[in-house]
Scaffold this active site. Sequence first.
Site, PDB file in Angstrom:
ATOM      1  N   GLU A 111       0.829  -1.197   0.000  1.00  0.00           N
ATOM      2  CA  GLU A 111       0.000   0.000   0.000  1.00  0.00           C
ATOM      3  C   GLU A 111       0.875   1.263   0.000  1.00  0.00           C
ATOM      4  O   GLU A 111       0.588   2.238  -0.678  1.00  0.00           O
ATOM      5  CB  GLU A 111      -0.918  -0.021   1.232  1.00  0.00           C
ATOM      6  CG  GLU A 111      -2.217   0.734   1.043  1.00  0.00           C
ATOM      7  CD  GLU A 111      -3.186   0.477   2.203  1.00  0.00           C
ATOM      8  OE1 GLU A 111      -4.101  -0.340   2.019  1.00  0.00           O
ATOM      9  OE2 GLU A 111      -3.014   1.077   3.279  1.00  0.00           O
ATOM     10  N   GLU A 165       2.186   1.762  -3.347  1.00  0.00           N
ATOM     11  CA  GLU A 165       1.108   2.241  -4.218  1.00  0.00           C
ATOM     12  C   GLU A 165       0.881   3.743  -3.989  1.00  0.00           C
ATOM     13  O   GLU A 165       0.728   4.516  -4.943  1.00  0.00           O
ATOM     14  CB  GLU A 165      -0.180   1.466  -3.935  1.00  0.00           C
ATOM     15  CG  GLU A 165      -1.315   1.815  -4.886  1.00  0.00           C
ATOM     16  CD  GLU A 165      -2.635   1.128  -4.514  1.00  0.00           C
ATOM     17  OE1 GLU A 165      -2.642   0.299  -3.585  1.00  0.00           O
ATOM     18  OE2 GLU A 165      -3.632   1.443  -5.173  1.00  0.00           O
ATOM     19  N   CYS A 210      -8.123  -1.973   4.019  1.00  0.00           N
ATOM     20  CA  CYS A 210      -8.034  -3.197   4.823  1.00  0.00           C
ATOM     21  C   CYS A 210      -9.295  -3.486   5.627  1.00  0.00           C
ATOM     22  O   CYS A 210      -9.401  -4.523   6.250  1.00  0.00           O
ATOM     23  CB  CYS A 210      -6.810  -3.202   5.715  1.00  0.00           C
ATOM     24  SG  CYS A 210      -6.336  -1.604   6.275  1.00  0.00           S
ATOM     25  N   SER A 245      -7.226   1.914  -2.385  1.00  0.00           N
ATOM     26  CA  SER A 245      -6.001   1.166  -2.635  1.00  0.00           C
ATOM     27  C   SER A 245      -6.360  -0.217  -3.160  1.00  0.00           C
ATOM     28  O   SER A 245      -7.322  -0.832  -2.699  1.00  0.00           O
ATOM     29  CB  SER A 245      -5.207   1.038  -1.330  1.00  0.00           C
ATOM     30  OG  SER A 245      -4.270  -0.013  -1.459  1.00  0.00           O
ATOM     31  N   LYS A 257     -15.203  -9.703   7.503  1.00  0.00           N
ATOM     32  CA  LYS A 257     -14.146 -10.557   6.942  1.00  0.00           C
ATOM     33  C   LYS A 257     -14.715 -11.873   6.440  1.00  0.00           C
ATOM     34  O   LYS A 257     -14.137 -12.528   5.589  1.00  0.00           O
ATOM     35  CB  LYS A 257     -13.088 -10.852   8.005  1.00  0.00           C
ATOM     36  CG  LYS A 257     -12.334  -9.638   8.505  1.00  0.00           C
ATOM     37  CD  LYS A 257     -11.132  -9.299   7.667  1.00  0.00           C
ATOM     38  CE  LYS A 257     -10.377  -8.100   8.237  1.00  0.00           C
ATOM     39  NZ  LYS A 257      -9.600  -7.398   7.208  1.00  0.00           N
ATOM     40  N   GLU A 284     -15.837 -11.190   3.081  1.00  0.00           N
ATOM     41  CA  GLU A 284     -14.657 -10.812   2.295  1.00  0.00           C
ATOM     42  C   GLU A 284     -13.931 -12.064   1.797  1.00  0.00           C
ATOM     43  O   GLU A 284     -13.526 -12.156   0.635  1.00  0.00           O
ATOM     44  CB  GLU A 284     -13.700  -9.973   3.159  1.00  0.00           C
ATOM     45  CG  GLU A 284     -12.477  -9.471   2.397  1.00  0.00           C
ATOM     46  CD  GLU A 284     -11.381  -8.933   3.324  1.00  0.00           C
ATOM     47  OE1 GLU A 284     -11.338  -9.334   4.504  1.00  0.00           O
ATOM     48  OE2 GLU A 284     -10.583  -8.108   2.862  1.00  0.00           O
ATOM     49  N   GLU A 333     -13.555 -11.821  -6.301  1.00  0.00           N
ATOM     50  CA  GLU A 333     -12.418 -11.010  -6.768  1.00  0.00           C
ATOM     51  C   GLU A 333     -11.161 -11.277  -5.946  1.00  0.00           C
ATOM     52  O   GLU A 333     -10.063 -10.927  -6.358  1.00  0.00           O
ATOM     53  CB  GLU A 333     -12.721  -9.505  -6.653  1.00  0.00           C
ATOM     54  CG  GLU A 333     -13.854  -8.993  -7.526  1.00  0.00           C
ATOM     55  CD  GLU A 333     -15.156  -8.858  -6.752  1.00  0.00           C
ATOM     56  OE1 GLU A 333     -15.557  -9.866  -6.116  1.00  0.00           O
ATOM     57  OE2 GLU A 333     -15.751  -7.781  -6.783  1.00  0.00           O
ATOM     58  N   CYS A 393     -10.635  -1.685  14.489  1.00  0.00           N
ATOM     59  CA  CYS A 393     -10.878  -3.110  14.710  1.00  0.00           C
ATOM     60  C   CYS A 393     -11.039  -3.471  16.185  1.00  0.00           C
ATOM     61  O   CYS A 393     -11.694  -4.457  16.511  1.00  0.00           O
ATOM     62  CB  CYS A 393      -9.744  -3.930  14.130  1.00  0.00           C
ATOM     63  SG  CYS A 393      -9.464  -3.539  12.406  1.00  0.00           S
TER      64      CYS A 393
END
Lengths: 165, 633, 591
Positions: free
Chosen positions: C280, C283, C300, C320, C359, C362, C367, C506
Amino acid sequence: MAKLNGDALGKIDEIVARHRNQAGPCIEMLHEVQNELGYIPFEAMEKIAEATGTSVAEVYGVVMFYSQFTTEPKGKHVINVCLGTACYVKGAQQLVDRVEKMTGAAVNKTSADGLFSLDATRCLGACGLAPVCIIDGKVYGNALMGNSFTNELRKIILAERGAKA
Amino acid sequence: MRERITTIEQLNTVKEAEKKYLHLRLQGNIELTDDDQLFNILVCSGTGCTAGESAKLLERLEELVEEHEMEDKVRIIKTGCFGLCQKGPIVAIFPDRVFYTHVKPQDADRIIQEHVIGGNIIRDMQMFDIDKETGGKIYDIEKIGFYEKQHRIALRNCGKINPENIYEYIGVSGYQALYKCLKTMSPQEVIDVVKASGLRGRGGAGFPTGVKWQFEKNQPGHEKYVICNADEGDPGAFMDRSILEGDPHAILEGMAIMAYAVGAHHGYIYIRAEYPIAVSRLRIAIAEAEELGFLGKDIFGSGFDFDLEIRLGAGAFVCGEETALIASIEGKRGMPSPKPPFPAVAGVWGKPTSINNVETIANIAMILRKGAEWYSAIGMGKSKGTKVFALGGKINNTGLVEIPMGTTLREIIYDIGGGCPGGKKFKAVQTGGPSGGCLTEKELDTPITYENLIAAGSMMGSGGMIVLDEDNCMVDVARFYMEFICDESCGKCTPCRVGTKRLLEMLTKITDGEGTMEMLDEMEELCNEIKDTALCGLGQTAPNPILSTLRYFRDEYEAHILEKRCPAHVCKNLLTYSINPTKCRACSICARNCPAEAITGKPGKEVYKIDSTKCIKCGLCLSNCRFGAVERH
Amino acid sequence: MAEVHIKINNQFVTAEEGDTILEAANKSGIQIPTLCYLKNVIRSGACRVCLVEVKGARALLSACTTPVSEGMEVWTNSERAIRGRKTTVELIMSNHNKNCLSCKRNTNCELQRLCAELGIRQNRFEGEHTPPTFEDASWGIVRDTSKCVLCERCIGTCQNVQGIGILGLQNRGFKTICGPIYNGSFNDVNCMQCGQCVIACPVGALTEKEEIHEVIEAINDPDKVVICQTAPAVRASLGEEFGMPIGSLVTGKMVAALKRCGFDRVYDTNFGADLTIMEEGTELLKRVTEGGTLPMFTSCSPGWVRYIEYEYPELLPHLSSAKSPHMMFGAICKTYWAEKHNVDPSKIFVVSIMPCIAKKSEARKPELHTGEYQDVDAVLTTREAGRLIKMYGMDDLDALEDEAFDQDLLGEYTGAGVIFGATGGVMEAALRTVKQKLDGKPLERVDFMECRGMAGVKEAQIDLNGTKIWIAITSSMTCAKPLLEDVRAGISKYTFIEVMGCPGGCINGGGQSIVSARKKHGRIGYTYKDRRMKALYDEDRFKQKRVSMDNSQIQQLYDEFLGEPGSEIAEKLLHTTYSPKQKFHLVGMEE
């Protein structure tokens, strides 16, 4: 749930635009949508939520709270039986049973052929004429005793479903 | 565009001009001149009479007048409710003071031909009462029992003027009180008059109106609101609808006065969507009042601005509760919120708001015009003025009556209402709707006041008065109300959402013959706990129909439980139908009409029998039998 | 604020004007039980549990809504108040599915606790129940209305904390239920699956979808190599599941317990976090230097990613492309680690223990699959991990000796990875690496204090080798929304924005141990987030390496396998793409 056609969507947009700047317009909009389309489709709730800055869940909650709003299209003919106190003590329940039997529509439901909706309603304020029924907006008083209500309903059923009914 | 009215002279000019048309209908005998040879034909256009095709009748009368070219002699007037819905459609003809009842559209010809042209009163259509002493017929309207004991203030113009014509309202001194308030009184003076009049909320709880207004006036800030609560939801009550249909300007004037007093500039009328006629008359009235300058900016040149908006309900009884009503106006689910804070502090949009019921507001203009002393002289004790009741159920004269506070229930039910029809025995009268209770023969001589009704275990409520006779089962009536409350509970607070359901279940068990005596105690206990714990007035009063029937009709509950018997023969599960073989003529009509095919026999040969295991207790056989052979136990 | 003098239980209490009876009582140490009230989220007076007797009032009043007034006299425990409270709870119970023993919230249920405290020994009211809905179509959230008490805490949370409003009341009276529109699934609406509603629920009406069974099956399968990774925030909350104080740091005990559960490896997702920073950070530098879409958003938090896919699809290029740490970790496990250990990747079963509910979906997002495998096979929340550990007989976590994470290949992690668990942590971690990279020498100051703390929006200007950039940090969608609106309007001054789906990051994720309303309103109050946050910064503070690029195993990974950040293989394994999501999927609405 069928997709709405452009015509209906246009009408919803028009209604939403008309009340957009009013304070707390959600219920006003819903009334007009229901008057126009006979029910409240999902798309209307989505547009109203967007216009009023609330969530679709909240608009849906409003629709589901008030007994006059429905998310399902109504039958071609709507029969309301008043279940107010005066009507109740004068036998409105028997009327409900009778209409159910004649039309095949259960209370607050629509008959399988989509022709009749039977709604039990709160006091219509015509207690002097109890029990009271409404067929497509026309009020019939003393509906249990007199023949005018039953005859009218029978006529409509005959016209719609033919002699077999 | 009609001319705006900004001065008292203009208002008086219109009033005098209107009087010429109105005097025929109004009390006070004005000498008729040749120019005045007019008939006023009043056609009731309330919901009840409209259901009886009074609109068609009106149309036909107008056609006939035109046909006979009598427009200069006869005036047809569409009015609000006369109160006697039972006898509708009603036509009144002035100056002859004749009431015709049950008038059908085709009767229009007779009215014009026989009465207007022929000059003869049509006796067979005319309303009359029987003189109790002589047994003769009374035709004089003022002497007829139904009207004789009434004192009409809130209903003053209903059935007298055309609600869709603002000039007629002005003709009966309309908007004079508003002028007086705006031009000659301070807001505090207005509130003082309302306080001194002793007027209390007619929607149910009876809170002093002036005190309510004072609370709002005392709140800081400039954004304030007034609301007219026209969400008349009590089953059996329809006085608010009649007032709105018959005299909408009285509400507009009352609200404008109220707004001036509390310092509001915007008002809402929250009305049930089930009242389409009232809504349309209100819309017309608001448009007319705006046109003439009684609503809007700078009313009467006083600098006071006030506008009014109609908001429609959508079928939720709980919205009659003021905090729920506010939520509904704001476009939300109509769920009440706890008080305090009260609406006078934080109401619609969180701003100070006064909410008054239609009937309360209908009194305002009269109080301001005639003074607090005049009003407070009517009534009894702390209950001043009059109250409108909607008489219904098992009574001869169903309809609307307005009586001075202090009148007894007996006077209403017997003298005005004419007692129970069919010679049936009176059993109870239910007042206060789902929040009220049932009163018995013993309480009939109680003078009606807020306090007396509560002491007797019921309440004033909005004024529904349902008469019950020996054929009504009191447990079933309690069950009916609990079912209503259960359906209409908003579901927010636990005691109302779940508690009323549990009460309904217990009642259902009792009416089904599965009740126990312990259940009565459990039910009573739960009733008292719900009263103490529910969030809003609806929940807190929901147990009243049970508590009052338990108090006065415990024997009926016990009969259901101990003897498995419904004394009034209402509760289906406790009934059995049988056919008396000695009376049965084997005509087979019962069997042919039985929806459950529970009746067998041979036509003309063998008497019929009911199979009680198949019988669904619909009672069709009983009503169909021409020989009285079907018996219900 | 003016003082108001009142009496509670015959005791003089000084309150502030505007306080409710409940607040005044709490301040003076008098506790009143509540159920539907949740501070800053919802205060409706609906449940009627906090009823108190007030002199002069006709009925009992709800303490949570009634403002105090001068001279008021209140009794919280009078016979009448307790009777009212008890009846209320009994009525709730009469419409409640009382399968407490098999409920995920057993022993941790606010209703159960009320019943115990009020001494409810029988079902005084029995009767029909509201027709229930059980709905578990989504990967994250299970809704069981038979347990719902209609407190509206979930509705208030979704509406007021996340600004979305997935949930609402439907119908009325006894038929009232709470759920997504048409009483449907969370899958069919624009739900970000953050699970904040789950941790707001006092009972078991909203819960995570459990995957414990699948994990145990994998552990018991001799053919499977089961690799467990734990997210940083888990160690700051797992102790609570075992009765330890909020904010206990249980890293070593957690590892010990998980190893005893039979996982073949127990790693720290922090390795993945360090890897994320490498990708990241690179990037970001690339976007800054080569003129890419800015500001760049962190990616994230899968709840946040879902949110932007639903609500701001036009802003997706700002996100990102880096996968979230545990997904990167999974991808590396099934490639690099598998290759090095000569294990067939199809035999590897990666379990993520996460503070997060989002998650779970996810991990199933197509993808995010690398080739034919899911990078991560199962996701357990902190709560499920607690249950798993208890199932294996360890109910006293505190009694276990600390053990270390497995060290081979993916075992090393820096302090930068640890702080990912708190709002601002990702930003700070990224700044550490980016700055060190640009400076070309170790950082003098590792701590970026401007990134820390529980504020909903934090911003700072950072000097990157002479270039000053503005960064912003936000968590929860109500706080994120204004920043997003600015970006949409093209008036955002920021270069880099960290967004976390849950308020506080989190550590307060939807998968964390549930903090009861009573704790939130009590002494600990909302400092529970700070306590958990502190645990993470403590671990960071004592780490030798605190900058992701210093992680030697990360360096080894690049040397041996990935090449350099942003390389072709890194792009394939560690980056993903996003696509706009249709908000509502209702039956028959598809073309």
